[in-house]
Design a protein around this motif. Structure first.
Motif, PDB file in Angstrom:
ATOM      1  N   MET A 176       0.153 -63.602  97.348  1.00  0.00           N
ATOM      2  CA  MET A 176       0.351 -62.526  96.369  1.00  0.00           C
ATOM      3  C   MET A 176       0.420 -63.136  94.976  1.00  0.00           C
ATOM      4  SD  MET A 176       3.474 -59.796  96.109  1.00  0.00           S
ATOM      5  CE  MET A 176       3.337 -58.334  95.093  1.00  0.00           C
ATOM      6  N   SER A 177      -0.351 -62.611  94.031  1.00  0.00           N
ATOM      7  CA  SER A 177      -0.345 -63.139  92.676  1.00  0.00           C
ATOM      8  C   SER A 177       0.808 -62.530  91.875  1.00  0.00           C
ATOM      9  CB  SER A 177      -1.674 -62.834  91.982  1.00  0.00           C
ATOM     10  OG  SER A 177      -1.821 -61.432  91.781  1.00  0.00           O
ATOM     11  N   VAL A 178       1.129 -63.185  90.754  1.00  0.00           N
ATOM     12  CA  VAL A 178       2.166 -62.636  89.874  1.00  0.00           C
ATOM     13  C   VAL A 178       1.701 -61.298  89.317  1.00  0.00           C
ATOM     14  CG1 VAL A 178       3.547 -63.074  87.818  1.00  0.00           C
ATOM     15  CG2 VAL A 178       2.899 -64.976  89.307  1.00  0.00           C
ATOM     16  N   ARG A 179       0.412 -61.178  89.054  1.00  0.00           N
ATOM     17  CA  ARG A 179      -0.132 -59.896  88.595  1.00  0.00           C
ATOM     18  C   ARG A 179       0.101 -58.812  89.652  1.00  0.00           C
ATOM     19  NH1 ARG A 179      -3.889 -59.491  84.748  1.00  0.00           N
ATOM     20  NH2 ARG A 179      -4.543 -61.670  85.094  1.00  0.00           N
ATOM     21  N   GLY A 180      -0.123 -59.165  90.918  1.00  0.00           N
ATOM     22  CA  GLY A 180       0.120 -58.224  92.003  1.00  0.00           C
ATOM     23  C   GLY A 180       1.594 -57.853  92.122  1.00  0.00           C
ATOM     24  N   LEU A 181       2.480 -58.825  91.862  1.00  0.00           N
ATOM     25  CA  LEU A 181       3.918 -58.536  91.887  1.00  0.00           C
ATOM     26  C   LEU A 181       4.283 -57.500  90.836  1.00  0.00           C
ATOM     27  CD1 LEU A 181       6.862 -59.124  92.726  1.00  0.00           C
ATOM     28  CD2 LEU A 181       6.846 -61.028  91.107  1.00  0.00           C
ATOM     29  N   LEU A 182       3.763 -57.656  89.636  1.00  0.00           N
ATOM     30  CA  LEU A 182       4.069 -56.699  88.565  1.00  0.00           C
ATOM     31  C   LEU A 182       3.453 -55.329  88.834  1.00  0.00           C
ATOM     32  CD1 LEU A 182       3.587 -59.021  85.463  1.00  0.00           C
ATOM     33  CD2 LEU A 182       5.739 -58.243  86.468  1.00  0.00           C
ATOM     34  N   ALA A 192      11.767 -79.375  84.940  1.00  0.00           N
ATOM     35  CA  ALA A 192      11.968 -78.320  85.943  1.00  0.00           C
ATOM     36  C   ALA A 192      10.684 -77.537  86.186  1.00  0.00           C
ATOM     37  CB  ALA A 192      13.084 -77.386  85.498  1.00  0.00           C
ATOM     38  N   LEU A 193       9.869 -77.372  85.124  1.00  0.00           N
ATOM     39  CA  LEU A 193       8.644 -76.588  85.257  1.00  0.00           C
ATOM     40  C   LEU A 193       7.442 -77.440  85.660  1.00  0.00           C
ATOM     41  CD1 LEU A 193       8.877 -74.185  82.169  1.00  0.00           C
ATOM     42  CD2 LEU A 193       9.836 -73.923  84.474  1.00  0.00           C
ATOM     43  N   ALA A 194       7.674 -78.738  85.890  1.00  0.00           N
ATOM     44  CA  ALA A 194       6.555 -79.619  86.230  1.00  0.00           C
ATOM     45  C   ALA A 194       5.983 -79.320  87.610  1.00  0.00           C
ATOM     46  CB  ALA A 194       7.006 -81.080  86.162  1.00  0.00           C
ATOM     47  N   ARG A 195       6.803 -78.724  88.493  1.00  0.00           N
ATOM     48  CA  ARG A 195       6.321 -78.373  89.833  1.00  0.00           C
ATOM     49  C   ARG A 195       5.408 -77.154  89.742  1.00  0.00           C
ATOM     50  NH1 ARG A 195       9.113 -80.982  94.003  1.00  0.00           N
ATOM     51  NH2 ARG A 195       9.914 -82.929  93.114  1.00  0.00           N
ATOM     52  N   ASP A 196       4.679 -76.901  90.836  1.00  0.00           N
ATOM     53  CA  ASP A 196       3.695 -75.815  90.852  1.00  0.00           C
ATOM     54  C   ASP A 196       4.384 -74.493  91.197  1.00  0.00           C
ATOM     55  OD1 ASP A 196       1.361 -74.410  90.775  1.00  0.00           O
ATOM     56  OD2 ASP A 196       0.711 -75.008  92.785  1.00  0.00           O
ATOM     57  N   PHE A 197       5.042 -73.894  90.202  1.00  0.00           N
ATOM     58  CA  PHE A 197       5.710 -72.617  90.397  1.00  0.00           C
ATOM     59  C   PHE A 197       4.792 -71.485  89.932  1.00  0.00           C
ATOM     60  CE2 PHE A 197       9.398 -75.469  89.841  1.00  0.00           C
ATOM     61  CZ  PHE A 197       9.991 -75.249  91.074  1.00  0.00           C
ATOM     62  N   PRO A 198       4.816 -70.351  90.627  1.00  0.00           N
ATOM     63  CA  PRO A 198       3.973 -69.225  90.193  1.00  0.00           C
ATOM     64  C   PRO A 198       4.507 -68.544  88.941  1.00  0.00           C
ATOM     65  CG  PRO A 198       5.246 -68.635  92.128  1.00  0.00           C
ATOM     66  CD  PRO A 198       5.477 -70.092  91.921  1.00  0.00           C
ATOM     67  N   CYS A 199       5.845 -68.473  88.805  1.00  0.00           N
ATOM     68  CA  CYS A 199       6.427 -67.823  87.641  1.00  0.00           C
ATOM     69  C   CYS A 199       7.903 -68.171  87.554  1.00  0.00           C
ATOM     70  CB  CYS A 199       6.238 -66.305  87.686  1.00  0.00           C
ATOM     71  SG  CYS A 199       7.084 -65.505  89.073  1.00  0.00           S
ATOM     72  N   VAL A 200       8.507 -67.809  86.424  1.00  0.00           N
ATOM     73  CA  VAL A 200       9.947 -67.999  86.188  1.00  0.00           C
ATOM     74  C   VAL A 200      10.557 -66.641  85.904  1.00  0.00           C
ATOM     75  CG1 VAL A 200      11.687 -69.068  84.711  1.00  0.00           C
ATOM     76  CG2 VAL A 200       9.622 -70.333  85.308  1.00  0.00           C
ATOM     77  N   LEU A 201      11.729 -66.393  86.487  1.00  0.00           N
ATOM     78  CA  LEU A 201      12.427 -65.122  86.288  1.00  0.00           C
ATOM     79  C   LEU A 201      13.806 -65.382  85.695  1.00  0.00           C
ATOM     80  CD1 LEU A 201      12.742 -62.047  86.672  1.00  0.00           C
ATOM     81  CD2 LEU A 201      13.587 -62.525  88.983  1.00  0.00           C
ATOM     82  N   ILE A 202      14.073 -64.764  84.559  1.00  0.00           N
ATOM     83  CA  ILE A 202      15.401 -64.824  83.939  1.00  0.00           C
ATOM     84  C   ILE A 202      16.150 -63.558  84.325  1.00  0.00           C
ATOM     85  CG2 ILE A 202      16.680 -64.913  81.775  1.00  0.00           C
ATOM     86  CD1 ILE A 202      14.343 -66.361  80.527  1.00  0.00           C
ATOM     87  N   THR A 203      17.319 -63.713  84.926  1.00  0.00           N
ATOM     88  CA  THR A 203      18.081 -62.578  85.446  1.00  0.00           C
ATOM     89  C   THR A 203      19.293 -62.288  84.557  1.00  0.00           C
ATOM     90  OG1 THR A 203      19.375 -64.032  86.873  1.00  0.00           O
ATOM     91  CG2 THR A 203      17.361 -63.097  87.795  1.00  0.00           C
ATOM     92  N   GLY A 204      19.945 -61.172  84.838  1.00  0.00           N
ATOM     93  CA  GLY A 204      21.187 -60.831  84.153  1.00  0.00           C
ATOM     94  C   GLY A 204      21.026 -60.340  82.735  1.00  0.00           C
TER      95      GLY A 204
END
Length: 333
Positions: free
Chosen positions: A1-7, A81-93
């Motif tokens: 699932m892509s980040v675009r698909g998530l949104l 922290a972002l050097a790994r292959d992450f699909p996206c970052v989410l800031i909560t709260g």
């Protein structure tokens, strides 16, 4: 699932509103795991705990930690922290993103998402959404019914009478989930959930009548949107040359989305009320799930009765006489 698909998957329906802050060029990054990655000690240099393919979450503890660092140190921690292959970052709260995080997300073409939902609730809602979207799934030509709270999947060749059987069950007070096309998704380790495609929901196709709306005809209580699959009944044309199960001692299973479900083969022939037989099969399965297996109990009772009625082993008088003579001869010597 892509980040675009998530949104685009309407996360607000799960109570999770997501806003894109940066990194729009990376919306085609793929999310491969429903598990959420908390940044935690990774900001302090323990990067071996970061798993690629997961959504990386920055909660209050991560934001407060970065605020306490000097700007160069904070930027270094973010980049590592972002050097790994992450699909996206989410800031909560609802916390504002650290300035360095926005800059680094744009530079790395990494989508940066934001939500006002608190971290624990955001993780739970996002995990549920991803678990649903990433689940193993298949489309089955079948009918799914809720019979006495048990999810019964009716399968069989086209024209065998699955829809007619389902209609009879609806008249008897049971509920339709899906007719003709069932979308089955695997959830957790041993659960499969069946639903109906939105386009055909509440509808049923009957030869000679056409398409009917079950909810309009029988009321909203006659349908439901989804149900766990727990029993499969396969309708088959009666074959006089074939031996069918008579006792119910042998168990068969139907494989679907990597899981095995109890299978009942139901021969279809003129004069057989298939709907009543399917309902009885569902009742019987409910009893078996509670540990009451009628066929096995009968077989055990029959075996005990036969064992008690069996005659004692016959006594061989000739052998007894010979043994007595041998003893007497031995005593005389």
């Amino acid at each position: 699932m892509s980040v675009r698909g998530l949104l685009a998957s309407r996360p607000e329906a799960f109570g999770l509103t997501l806003d894109l802050l940066a990194g729009a060029d990376g919306l085609d990054r793929i999310i491969t795991s429903p598990h959420i990655q908390k940044t935690g000690l990774a900001l302090a240099g323990f990067h071996e705990y970061l798993k690629p393919g997961r959504v990386l979450v920055f909660g209050e503890s991560e934001i407060r930690y970065l605020e306490r660092l000097e700007p160069p140190a904070a930027m270094t921690a973010i980049r590592l922290a972002l050097a790994r292959d992450f699909p996206c970052v989410l800031i909560t709260g609802g916390f504002p993103p650290p300035p360095g995080l926005v800059v680094e997300a744009e530079r790395a073409h990494l989508p940066l998402l934001h939500t006002a939902v608190a971290t624990p609730a955001a993780i739970a809602k996002l995990s549920s959404l991803l678990d649903d979207s990433l689940a193993e799934r298949t489309i089955v030509h079948a009918v799914l019914m809720d019979i006495l709270g048990l999810g019964v999947l009716l399968v069989g060749e086209s024209g065998i009478g699955k829809s007619e059987c389902a209609l009879d069950l609806i008249v008897r007070g049971h509920r339709l989930v899906a007719d003709d096309t069932v979308d089955v998704r695997r959830r957790a380790e041993s659960i499969a959930i069946g639903t109906c495609p939105e386009m055909t929901r509440h509808h049923m196709e009957l030869r000679g009548l056409g398409v009917i709306n079950v909810k309009d005809l029988f009321g909203i209580a006659s349908t439901r949107s989804s149900k766990r699959v727990e029993l499969v009944v396969q309708l088959e044309r009666w074959d006089s040359a074939r031996e069918y199960e008579r006792l119910g001692l042998d168990e068969e299973f139907f494989e679907l989305v990597g899981l095995r479900f109890p299978l009942v083969r139901m021969p279809v022939a003129p004069g057989r009320n298939i709907a009543i037989l399917v309902e009885v099969a569902a009742r019987n399965q409910l009893l078996r799930a509670r540990g009451h297996h009628a066929a096995r109990l009968l077989a055990e009772r029959l075996e005990r009765t036969l064992r008690q009625a069996a005659p004692a082993e016959p006594v061989n008088d000739a052998e007894d006489v010979e043994d007595a003579e041998d003893l007497e001869a031995g005593g005389g010597r």
